[in-house]
Design a protein around this motif. Structure first.
Motif, PDB file in Angstrom:
ATOM      1  N   TRP A  59      12.582 137.367 -51.556  1.00  0.00           N
ATOM      2  CA  TRP A  59      11.626 136.532 -52.297  1.00  0.00           C
ATOM      3  C   TRP A  59      12.057 136.409 -53.755  1.00  0.00           C
ATOM      4  N   ALA A  60      12.508 137.526 -54.359  1.00  0.00           N
ATOM      5  CA  ALA A  60      12.866 137.523 -55.782  1.00  0.00           C
ATOM      6  C   ALA A  60      14.063 136.627 -56.062  1.00  0.00           C
ATOM      7  N   ARG A  62      14.780 133.942 -54.436  1.00  0.00           N
ATOM      8  CA  ARG A  62      14.392 132.582 -54.084  1.00  0.00           C
ATOM      9  C   ARG A  62      14.987 132.083 -52.767  1.00  0.00           C
ATOM     10  N   ARG A  67       6.389 136.161 -50.725  1.00  0.00           N
ATOM     11  CA  ARG A  67       6.753 137.479 -50.219  1.00  0.00           C
ATOM     12  C   ARG A  67       6.179 137.693 -48.818  1.00  0.00           C
ATOM     13  N   LYS A 117      11.512 141.413 -59.255  1.00  0.00           N
ATOM     14  CA  LYS A 117      10.631 140.364 -59.775  1.00  0.00           C
ATOM     15  C   LYS A 117      11.275 139.014 -59.534  1.00  0.00           C
ATOM     16  N   ARG A 118      10.459 138.026 -59.206  1.00  0.00           N
ATOM     17  CA  ARG A 118      10.983 136.676 -58.949  1.00  0.00           C
ATOM     18  C   ARG A 118      11.506 136.078 -60.240  1.00  0.00           C
ATOM     19  N   ALA A 124      18.750 133.727 -60.296  1.00  0.00           N
ATOM     20  CA  ALA A 124      18.817 134.173 -58.904  1.00  0.00           C
ATOM     21  C   ALA A 124      20.221 134.057 -58.333  1.00  0.00           C
TER      22      ALA A 124
END
Length: 197
Positions: A59-60, A62, A67, A117-118, A124
């Motif tokens: 998720w972080a 992308r 999540r 953390k996203r 990313a």
């Protein structure tokens, strides 16, 4: 004049310009923007000694939008780390190969940096090496039933044609003579009433 050209010659004697050495995959990119991305990725990383869950990591970076989608993908067997199916709480490590099947596409990435953390897309991409196969080409299908602008409302005939193109009409379907009501012989139709046509 030939000696002046020799001072500015950029060839290696073969007539071709010299090639740059290939950059290692884990080497940081040069420039102020990637340096800022690396700094942001390090700031989003775990504190010393902490691990990062696989559902949180995908998720972080992308690869998925939420999540909870990451946890559902893990539970459904769509996430593999080094070839093995993993649970959402699996601790990912640098160098792991993560395979994610999501929205009809398989993503294959190698973990370069752990973050929890996203972060934005430029940050990313600094956190993994993308070895994914190219996405399948999108099918080019002409949209069915597009009317010209200013053509007005469709007539009954136009509507039936649109339904036929969209696969809604046909024998026994809506908008055909097989539909209940309104035709002689159908229960509840005008043909069953006394004095009906």
């Amino acid at each position: 004049m030939a000696s002046e050209g020799a001072d500015h010659d950029t060839t290696d004697g073969t007539g071709e310009p010299p090639r740059e050495a290939p950059r290692p995959a884990d080497a940081p990119l040069a420039g102020p923007e990637p340096a800022a991305a690396v700094a942001a990725a390090e700031a989003a990383g775990p504190a010393g000694g902490e691990s990062v869950r696989i559902d949180s990591w995908i998720w972080a970076v992308r690869l998925i939008k939420t999540r909870s989608q990451g946890a559902a993908a893990c539970k459904g067997g769509h996430v593999r780390v080094n070839g093995e199916r993993v649970k959402p709480a699996y601790s990912v490590r640098v160098g792991d190969e993560v395979r994610l099947r999501h929205e009809g596409r398989e993503r294959v990435v190698v973990v370069r940096r752990l973050i929890r953390k996203r972060v934005g897309a430029p940050v990313a991409v600094q956190c993994f090496i993308d070895n994914s196969p190219p996405p399948p080409p999108r099918e080019t299908v002409a949209p069915a039933g597009i009317r010209d602008r200013g053509a007005g409302r469709p007539t009954k005939r136009d509507r039936r044609e649109l339904e036929r193109l969209r696969g809604l009409g046909g024998p026994g379907g809506p908008g055909t003579q097989g539909a209940p009501g309104g035709y002689p012989g159908n229960p509840g139709g005008r043909g069953d009433r006394p004095g009906g046509r």
